[in-house]
Every structure is written in structure tokens, then in C-alpha cells.
Design an enzyme around this catalytic site. Sequence first.
Site, PDB file in Angstrom:
ATOM      1  N   CYS A 274       0.836  -1.204   0.000  1.00 38.43           N
ATOM      2  CA  CYS A 274       0.000   0.000   0.000  1.00 38.43           C
ATOM      3  C   CYS A 274       0.870   1.253   0.000  1.00 38.43           C
ATOM      4  O   CYS A 274       1.373   1.672   1.044  1.00 38.43           O
ATOM      5  CB  CYS A 274      -0.924   0.000   1.214  1.00 38.43           C
ATOM      6  SG  CYS A 274      -1.962   1.464   1.299  1.00 38.43           S
TER       7      CYS A 274
ATOM      8  N   CYS B 210      -0.543   4.124   2.136  1.00 37.91           N
ATOM      9  CA  CYS B 210      -0.386   3.948   3.590  1.00 37.91           C
ATOM     10  C   CYS B 210       1.070   4.137   4.020  1.00 37.91           C
ATOM     11  O   CYS B 210       1.345   4.731   5.051  1.00 37.91           O
ATOM     12  CB  CYS B 210      -0.803   2.552   4.031  1.00 37.91           C
ATOM     13  SG  CYS B 210      -2.219   1.883   3.200  1.00 37.91           S
ATOM     14  N   ASP B 211       2.010   3.591   3.244  1.00 42.93           N
ATOM     15  CA  ASP B 211       3.391   3.481   3.732  1.00 42.93           C
ATOM     16  C   ASP B 211       4.410   4.356   3.002  1.00 42.93           C
ATOM     17  O   ASP B 211       5.552   4.464   3.452  1.00 42.93           O
ATOM     18  CB  ASP B 211       3.854   2.005   3.612  1.00 42.93           C
ATOM     19  CG  ASP B 211       2.987   1.074   4.436  1.00 42.93           C
ATOM     20  OD1 ASP B 211       2.458   1.546   5.464  1.00 42.93           O
ATOM     21  OD2 ASP B 211       2.818  -0.090   4.052  1.00 42.93           O
TER      22      ASP B 211
END
Length: 313
Positions: A133, A136-137
Amino acid sequence: MSKEVDVVVIGAGPGGMTAALYASRSNLSVVMIDRGIYGGQMNNTATIENYPGYPSIMGPDLGEKMYAGATQFGAEYAYGNITGIEDHGRTKTVHTDDGDYETKAVVIATGSEYKKLGIPGEEEYAGRGVSYCAVCDGAFFKGQDLIVIGGGDSAVEEGVYLTQLANSVTIIHRRDQLRAQQILQKRAFANPKIKFIWNAQVEEITGDDKGVTGVDYKDKITGEQKHVAGGGTFIYVGIKPMTAAFAGLGILDEQGWVKTDDTMHTSVPGIFAIGDVRQKKLRQITTAVGDGGLAGQGVFDYIQTLSDETTTA
Ligand code: NAP
């Protein structure tokens, strides 16, 4: 004690939220159950530019707007992890970790999840440089050289997104042609921060005590073993359906996708399926939403037939 509701929608992504909107607007009581926050994969998508009405919108923002629409006629959202559905004919029991729901109709909208590569280093460095992701990261890897594995829409779109944060992004693909849509390919080829490694079979994600250091791969043309350095590796090698809880119903194909007719009805009366989890050609927010509208109307029609049977019996 179990709760009673006309319709249980399993999954609160774009398809599930649309089914909930349509069914509740037809005056049915509806609960959407999800094991995460509503919005589904939209929450992992930075920018959406192929959803009509919004030339460009952040994924989580579109999720919020859909949620407001989905709940305006009384549909509710509940947290829950579905463990199975029992079909009793005119009623169904939906089992969750938190208790059961007795219902007349079920809409399966559980979507898909990213596949893993299954190579050394992938599990070991998960959360320490291996990610599925970018949204997200990505921010953990600001200014670094990053690696993306895959050649589809996800790999290319997320690779382009990562260039906003990274020093460089190397996309490693197993062939010499991308699978991604042309517009995404053009964008990636024009981006000076993106490099490509073609015809590469990734064999290991390497690392040390600080996290990922790169990827070992075999050049499929020359047979040479090679290494590319990178502080983070984002893996986008396809998706698989989230249907383990429905295996006993006889509604899945060999790969685990749910089979439906063109009204989204499965072979079990009263059980519908929509969105990415369905056996279908094009998995997009637009097609999930279309499926959701059909299923929302479908559950209404189905429940009507149950009442008609009661009246004529
Ligand atoms: P995908 O389309 O299945 O692409 C997977 C990619 O990974 C392919 O390029 C495949 O190579 C490669 N791959 C598969 N197994 C591999 C392995 N073991 N080792 C190395 N590479 C491997 O998956 P996706 O990109 O996640 O997309 C999933 C669905 O979501 C698609 O329907 C896509 O259109 C949709 N999507 C749409 C958008 C958008 O519209 N903006 C964005 C993201 C996703 P080959 O090409 O050689 O098979």
C-alpha cells in the site's frame, strides 16, 4: 442474541455502500458489515480520476461522500468479521465474530486483496520495507530509492504516486510490456524519476537489521543473477477474492470468485454478490457501483417474492 434485519451487506466498499443505499431507499432495513473502515480499497488510493462527476478526488474523500449517501435512508454500518453464511431458504444466518444476524437477503461485497509473491524476504521484511500500500506506507520512504514489483494498473499507478515522495522508483516487471492502461503507461514512461527493469524474475527481497536493502532477480533473457538496491519494495502482482467464508455455499468458481447472473444473484436464492469479489471482466469503482445498484434493486424484488409467497400460501 442474534439481530434481525432485512438485508445484510457484507463489505462497505463502493459496491456495498451502493447496494445499501438502494435497498434502504426501498424501505428495507439494512446493515453493512465490514472488518475495517467503510470505503474499502478507496482508502488505499491516493487519487481517483475515473469516477464520473469528480475529475480528480482523493480515495478516502470519495469514500466519505459515498458513506453519507449510503446511510441517508437509514442503512447502518457495523464492525464485524464474517465467519460464514447459513442458508435456511427464506432466511439466512450471517455469522460474525461479534454475533449473528438473521436476514432475508445477503449481498456479498467483500472485494479482493493483494496477492503475495511468496519469495524469501517478503514475510521477513513485511512492515520493514515490504508493503502492498503506497498510500499507507509511502511517507516512510521519503527521498529514498524505491522498488515496485508488477506491471498492471496498480503497480504503475502506485509507482507514479510514489515518485512524489521518493528519489527514484524502479518498476520491475516479468515481461517486456506493461499490462497497465495506456494512460498510466504514458505517465510512467514520461516520469524522469521512474526506471524500468524488464524480463526480470524476482527471487528474493534482501535486507539487514534496518529493513529492506533491495531485490535479487534473474534476467530472464540472459539468465544472469542481478541485484537492484532500494529502501522499500511495493508489491502489486495481482489480486485474489476474499471469499474463504463462503466456500461451502457452492457459489465460487475455481479461482474463488463469486459467480452471479446479470442481476447479481448467485445460484443461492437471496444471496447476491457485487464488485471486485464477483467473477467479472472489469474491476473498477464504477463497475462496483453499477453492481451495487442492481443488487440493491435485486434484494427488493427478491424480498417481494417472499411476501407474495406468504400471501398466496
Ligand atoms: P493485475 O492487473 O492482475 O496485474 C498484476 C501484474 O503483476 C501483472 O503485470 C502481472 O504480470 C504481474 N505478476 C503477476 N504475478 C506475478 C509474479 N508471480 N511475479 C511477478 N509479477 C507478477 O493486478 P492489479 O494491477 O493489482 O489490478 C487489479 C485490478 O484492479 C485490475 O482489474 C485493474 O484494472 C484494477 N485497477 C484499476 C485501476 C484504475 O482504473 N485506475 C487502478 C488499480 C487497479 P503479467 O502482466 O505478465 O501477467
